[in-house]
Design an enzyme around this catalytic site. Sequence first.
Site, PDB file in Angstrom:
ATOM      1  N   ARG A   8       0.830  -1.222   0.000  1.00  0.00           N
ATOM      2  CA  ARG A   8       0.000   0.000   0.000  1.00  0.00           C
ATOM      3  C   ARG A   8       0.859   1.263   0.000  1.00  0.00           C
ATOM      4  NH1 ARG A   8      -1.976   1.066   6.168  1.00  0.00           N
ATOM      5  NH2 ARG A   8      -0.602  -0.425   7.173  1.00  0.00           N
ATOM      6  N   SER A  35      -5.293   5.098   5.702  1.00  0.00           N
ATOM      7  CA  SER A  35      -4.824   3.712   5.599  1.00  0.00           C
ATOM      8  C   SER A  35      -4.250   3.395   4.228  1.00  0.00           C
ATOM      9  CB  SER A  35      -5.969   2.737   5.894  1.00  0.00           C
ATOM     10  OG  SER A  35      -6.433   2.902   7.208  1.00  0.00           O
ATOM     11  N   GLU A  56     -18.834   3.529  -0.783  1.00  0.00           N
ATOM     12  CA  GLU A  56     -18.012   2.965  -1.859  1.00  0.00           C
ATOM     13  C   GLU A  56     -18.757   2.924  -3.190  1.00  0.00           C
ATOM     14  OE1 GLU A  56     -18.688   1.520   1.045  1.00  0.00           O
ATOM     15  OE2 GLU A  56     -16.798   1.798   2.112  1.00  0.00           O
ATOM     16  N   HIS A 107      -5.479  -3.607   2.272  1.00  0.00           N
ATOM     17  CA  HIS A 107      -6.021  -4.491   3.299  1.00  0.00           C
ATOM     18  C   HIS A 107      -6.709  -5.731   2.727  1.00  0.00           C
ATOM     19  CE1 HIS A 107      -4.879  -1.110   5.651  1.00  0.00           C
ATOM     20  NE2 HIS A 107      -5.367  -1.569   6.766  1.00  0.00           N
ATOM     21  N   ASP A 115      -8.678  -6.974  12.910  1.00  0.00           N
ATOM     22  CA  ASP A 115     -10.037  -6.546  12.540  1.00  0.00           C
ATOM     23  C   ASP A 115     -10.962  -7.738  12.272  1.00  0.00           C
ATOM     24  OD1 ASP A 115      -9.639  -3.899  12.905  1.00  0.00           O
ATOM     25  OD2 ASP A 115      -9.529  -3.374  10.770  1.00  0.00           O
TER      26      ASP A 115
END
Lengths: 313, 286
Positions: A8, A35, A56, A107, A115
């Site tokens: 990322r 993130s 989204e 992620h 998570d």
Amino acid sequence: MTKPRATREGYADALLELGEELPNVVVLDSDLSKSTGAARFGKAFPDRFINCGVAEQSMMGAAAGLAACGKICYTGSFAVFATGRAFEQIRNSIAYCNFEVKICPSHAGVTVGQDGGSHQSVEDIALMRCLPNMKVIVPADYIEAKTAVKAAAHISGPIYIRLGRPAVTPVNGDDYAFEFGRARVLRVGGDVTILAIGIMVGEALKAADRLAEEGISAEVINVITVKPLDEETILASVRKTGRAITAEEHSIIGGLGGAISELLGEKHPAPVKRIGIGDMFGLSGSADELLRHFKLTAGDIAEAARELLLYTQ
Amino acid sequence: MKVETKLEGPELTEFLQEKALTIRRDIIKMTGIAGSGHPGGSLSATDIVAAIYWYALRHDPNQPKWKERDRFILSKGHAAPVLYAALAETGYINRDVLWTLRQFGSALQGHPDMRKVAGVEISTGSLGQGLAIACGIALAGRLDKLDYKVYTVIGDGESQEGEIWEAAMLAAHYKLDNLIAITDYNDLQIDGRVSDIKDVCPVDDKWRAFGWHVICIDGHDMDQIVAALDEARQLKGKPVMIEAKTIKGKGVSFMEDMVEWHGVAPNQEQMIAALKELGVDDWTSW
């Protein structure tokens, strides 16, 4: 070897360079820009960064509209939301229209960690791979991610680039440059072909080291582009070794394992073992604990190779 | 050159009503020949679409990709016949193509496909998606410092989709005053009355609460449509929602306000009867 970095981070660094190089690059995110690293682009190019909030579906729609006007759009979020929640928007608003939208969520996979299963995307490659016009890229390390994200701006149509949260040890040198549609043979061998993507490429190399100590010669291929597959490189290797193992941080259904099985089934039938997450969801834990739990380690790949050799001697 | 009408007052009204009548006749003949399609929601949106194409829109059928053009997106893509008829009458597509609607090999897909038809800005049909795309086009206009407007027609049933309200928030947050949406509020959806299935009322208060400027009109009164479009184009700082009360199947007595005509085409007998009501005595000559 450079220090471990997350794929990322490659996205965030590539966006900053793209922002300088291409005035028509626009970045969208849905409240996860810290993130994904897109927030850094937003600070440098505030006019060309659109935070859509936790939404989204409309993020994908807005990206489609911007692309209709000549923009090259990059969208963030987490893989589970980007590809799952907004699947049908990607299908109809983006892929059906063949728009320049590069879907690059972070992620992906179980290395999200604590998570838990709700946030661990294990089906995103399968979802994206079956869409007409969509291309699928799974970078193995920072430099592969960075160069793939940059290259995507020059590859026509929608692209899915799968990125991850944890820092990963590089498998490529600093001089690496991504080539669309080309797999890379990282280690030459004659007994078994290990086809890997993402964080599993490093594990595959470690597995090959262990197997070498036992006298088993494994060829390791970093597939990188899951769609379209580099059929030539993959088939040449399996013709030589006669057997294949696939390794991915994704469901064994529909991802790399599915793609390779389809290819070999049609063009060069050979025994295949799929290393990946079984038909199940993820759960909470540290990344390392989860990789061990789901049998996604070098040891698991090596064991699969031994079994495959045993049954197919 | 761009299409502009210099007409005003009653002459303008009459001109737009004539265009709407032409579109209505085409919708009936297209769906009649096709044997499938969505006449009801096409007819309810006809007056709005006519006013957009022949009054509001800055466009040039000879240059479908002209950068400064206003954009029209039919978010309720199942009303494709109303869009195709407008595109034929304005000259984007050949009129003969209309009679190939929904047939194998035709550019006129059941729902609009931008890759097959000049003048179709965006492929639509999956409900709820057009408004967010319109937001993206409006954002691009701002980035490119172009003063075009983006018009989109959404359905009342379509407003039950969550993405509509995501996009409503997006447009208001970014103050997209180059975005004008129209709700074709005919109170019918496939399964029945919108107010019975899942009520979207009060439409105006909802959009106002979401930060939009709302104008409520009769969606078949051409003067009200024109006045609303004028007001919308002048407004600064907010996106605009025109809530247009309409009648499904408007213009054909046996189709009006009947849920049965949502997604069913007229058979030949019904097509001939409908065209007669719309002033066409011999349908083969239309």
